[in-house]
Design a protein around this motif. Structure first.
Motif, short mmCIF file in Angstrom:
data_model
loop_
_atom_site.label_atom_id
_atom_site.label_comp_id
_atom_site.label_asym_id
_atom_site.label_seq_id
_atom_site.Cartn_x
_atom_site.Cartn_y
_atom_site.Cartn_z
N THR B 204 -2.05 7.99 17.67
CA THR B 204 -0.47 7.69 18.06
C THR B 204 -0.69 7.09 19.70
N ILE B 205 -1.27 7.93 20.26
CA ILE B 205 -1.63 7.59 21.92
C ILE B 205 -2.44 6.30 21.74
N PHE B 206 -3.38 6.27 20.97
CA PHE B 206 -4.23 5.00 21.16
C PHE B 206 -3.58 3.94 20.51
N LEU B 207 -2.71 3.93 19.61
CA LEU B 207 -2.10 2.76 19.15
C LEU B 207 -0.82 2.23 20.48
N ALA B 218 3.86 3.25 16.65
CA ALA B 218 2.43 3.94 16.55
C ALA B 218 2.41 4.97 15.59
N PHE B 219 3.37 6.03 15.71
CA PHE B 219 3.34 7.07 14.87
C PHE B 219 3.63 6.72 13.28
N TYR B 220 4.53 5.63 13.21
CA TYR B 220 4.84 4.98 11.76
C TYR B 220 3.40 4.42 11.22
N CYS B 221 2.53 3.68 12.11
CA CYS B 221 1.20 3.10 11.65
C CYS B 221 0.18 4.25 11.43
N VAL B 222 0.35 5.30 12.36
CA VAL B 222 -0.80 6.49 12.11
C VAL B 222 -0.33 7.30 10.59
N CYS B 223 0.97 7.37 10.52
CA CYS B 223 1.24 7.93 9.33
C CYS B 223 0.89 7.09 8.06
N SER B 224 1.12 5.74 8.06
CA SER B 224 0.94 4.92 6.92
C SER B 224 -0.52 4.58 6.71
N THR B 225 -1.56 4.96 7.74
CA THR B 225 -2.96 4.82 7.75
C THR B 225 -3.48 6.13 7.10
N ILE B 226 -3.01 7.43 7.52
CA ILE B 226 -3.75 8.65 7.30
C ILE B 226 -3.39 8.75 5.58
N THR B 227 -2.33 8.30 5.29
CA THR B 227 -1.98 8.81 3.86
C THR B 227 -2.46 7.60 3.04
N THR B 228 -3.19 6.73 3.44
CA THR B 228 -3.86 5.71 2.95
C THR B 228 -2.89 4.63 2.28
N LEU B 229 -1.43 4.80 2.96
CA LEU B 229 -0.26 3.97 2.42
C LEU B 229 -0.77 2.54 2.69
#
Lengths: 354, 354
Positions: B204-207, B218-229
């Motif tokens: 999140t900090i990086f994004l 940033a948090f939304y992109c993190v969640c979307s990525t780590i769940t492979t969504l």
């Protein structure tokens, strides 16, 4: 020597499936029953015969998994709540839209399975946080569905598959069941593979005809979907397509997961077999012998050998044995070191009395 | 009665961790050693002491999993071949581009982990088919990495975690190891959860800083990525971002998978415990008693009880027992029904002779 004969007969008895009732009263060659391969299953049968009340009606291992009713309920609740939420924020979701409710269900399924095409994306803070919440719970739910699918779906079709594979040979229903039992994982794997191929073909044909994609694009979209990749350059954009997608995406993503699960299981099984073979044929040294001889009487009995080798294979642990031994001591009311019919009777009367 | 005493002592001996050497030569109260909790591990130690050659140097179960060298090799080959392929077809891939090689690696990782943002998409027949091939092999590879990660990654940090959690109590290294052993799955789960939180915060900090997204995005992109969504509306579009993404995506997707794996394991473990408890405390009926009494001698010995209960728990099957019994018969050269030192000696001399 009588003791030795007894033990030898026990050894053979464990392997011999047929009881020999005519030897029952011969003191040197008693009758030995085969240790039941599924004690609880047989027990259910036996207890029914003697009219005993049953505290359970399913195989024991079923207790380890959630019931299919529970899983269906979770899925229904998830889809209802998800559809309602995403329908309420439908103006905060941008992308190719068709019907309000349908899009909400479709978005919910695409999120739950982590396909995430991106043809519909949340476009506000609440809708984005909602999507984050739904993808995590969706993953957990997919895991539950996967466990359930591994239990059910496949086994029902296995008999059909064995019949197809052995169409050149005449085999009876008993042979089919035996064949399935011996190669359980292999047939589950083949069954999943067959189902997967059907889902790929159906999906490709559907996308080519209804969504008007050319064949390569249809196949590419199918692969991108079932693996949950979901690039999103090709997706379901018509109403009919999205209705189909709701059912097809859930089934096919679970099927791919099952495919990889059984592939791993097949691999583990073959490694496990060679490990067991290695442990069994490993030269037995004096050190092994001493370790196996639990009561230090200078000989290793069949029971001692079984417990030692199963521990070496990692099938059972000292903890398992300790737990059972605690219970054994509880049951051994007369402290004789063995359980006899009198222990059982004493135990029952004390339980009834209390 | 001497027989009964022996059995009783065996029962206690199985539970008693301390050998009693002073009773060794007393015929009525022989010395009973505790059955070793990890026979092979102890064996390794013993064989070293007697100078025996070891055919292995790892715990036995390691044979069931691919080695970490193999997994690293597979990953390296996959990424090299993938990067080369996608670099060669780079003009057939459309989307936000930065550096040729970097985009190829990034596309490869996004495909392998099934994140599939869609910020880069194949745009020709060959590149689409290539992506299909790479996503399937990538999924299998991620499975292998997952198995390896479950073996390693977590355990190394567990000791630290236990120290942190018990910072108010003074505990020594032995206590830490004991605590970990008793709650293995719990600590693995907590460890994965801690790692996951770190990865989410770092991502999140990086994004937010490098990709200039606001915190929710940033948090939304993190969640979307780590769940492979991977909806793909937010993704890594700068060079620095894609370099970070290559490492961060692989680690975090595997970490989420581990999180769900351990969550399921925790749940299974608690259900397994209650199942074991239920089987052990279930009232023993005459039917159970007869089923457990393998040699029909009217009493159930400790060994018989252990084998019966472990089968009821589903820990061991009739097939396991049959396999071990076959080997037992092979080793029992003098056909006495028990293994004695003479069987071992005979076996060794015949092996040496052949």
């Amino acid at each position: 020597m009588a003791e030795n004969d007894t033990k030898q007969s026990l050894v053979l008895g464990l392997l011999d499936p047929s009881p020999q009732p005519n030897q029952k009263n011969d003191p040197t060659r008693r009758r030995y029953r085969r240790c039941r391969s599924a004690p609880l299953a047989n027990l259910v049968h036996l207890e029914k015969n003697v009219g005993g009340a049953l505290p359970y009606s399913e195989p024991t291992y079923a207790k380890l998994h959630p019931s299919s009713t529970q899983v269906t309920l979770f899925l229904a609740v998830y889809l209802c709540v998800g559809t309602l939420c995403f329908f309420l924020v439908k103006h905060q979701i941008k992308g190719k839209k068709t019907n309000g409710i349908l899009d909400a269900v479709y978005f919910c399924v695409v999120t739950m399975t982590t396909v995430g095409y991106g043809d519909l994306v949340p476009n506000s803070v609440p809708s984005k946080l909602l999507a984050c919440a739904f993808v995590f719970t969706g993953m957990a739910l997919c895991g539950l569905i996967l466990i359930k699918a591994a239990d059910y779906l496949v086994e029902k079709q296995e008999i059909l598959l064995v019949k197809v594979l052995h169409v050149h040979k005449k085999i009876g229903p008993t042979d089919i069941l035996k064949e399935i039992e011996a190669n359980k994982v292999k047939y589950k794997f083949l069954m999943t593979l067959a189902l997967l191929l059907v889902l790929i073909i159906v999906g490709t044909i559907f996308l080519a005809t209804v969504e008007k994609l050319d064949l390569v694009d249809a196949f590419y979209c199918v692969c991108s979907t079932i693996t949950t990749l979901g690039y999103g350059d090709k997706s379901f954009s018509t109403e009919a397509g999205r209705v189909f997608a709701i059912f097809w995406i859930v089934t096919s993503t679970i099927c791919v997961a099952l495919f990889f699960l059984y592939l791993a299981e097949l691999n583990t099984e073959s490694r496990q077999r060679s490990l067991v073979k290695w442990i069994l044929t490993r030269r037995m040294t004096i050190v092994d012998f001493e370790a196996a001889d639990l009561d230090d009487d200078g000989v290793v009995s069949a029971d001692e050998f079984i417990i030692y080798k199963l521990k070496e294979m990692g099938k059972i642990s000292q903890e398992d044995i300790s737990l059972v031994m605690d219970e054994f001591k509880n049951l051994d009311i007369d402290q004789s070191g063995t359980l006899s019919a009198s222990d059982i009777t004493l135990g029952q009367s004390s339980q009834t009395g209390s």
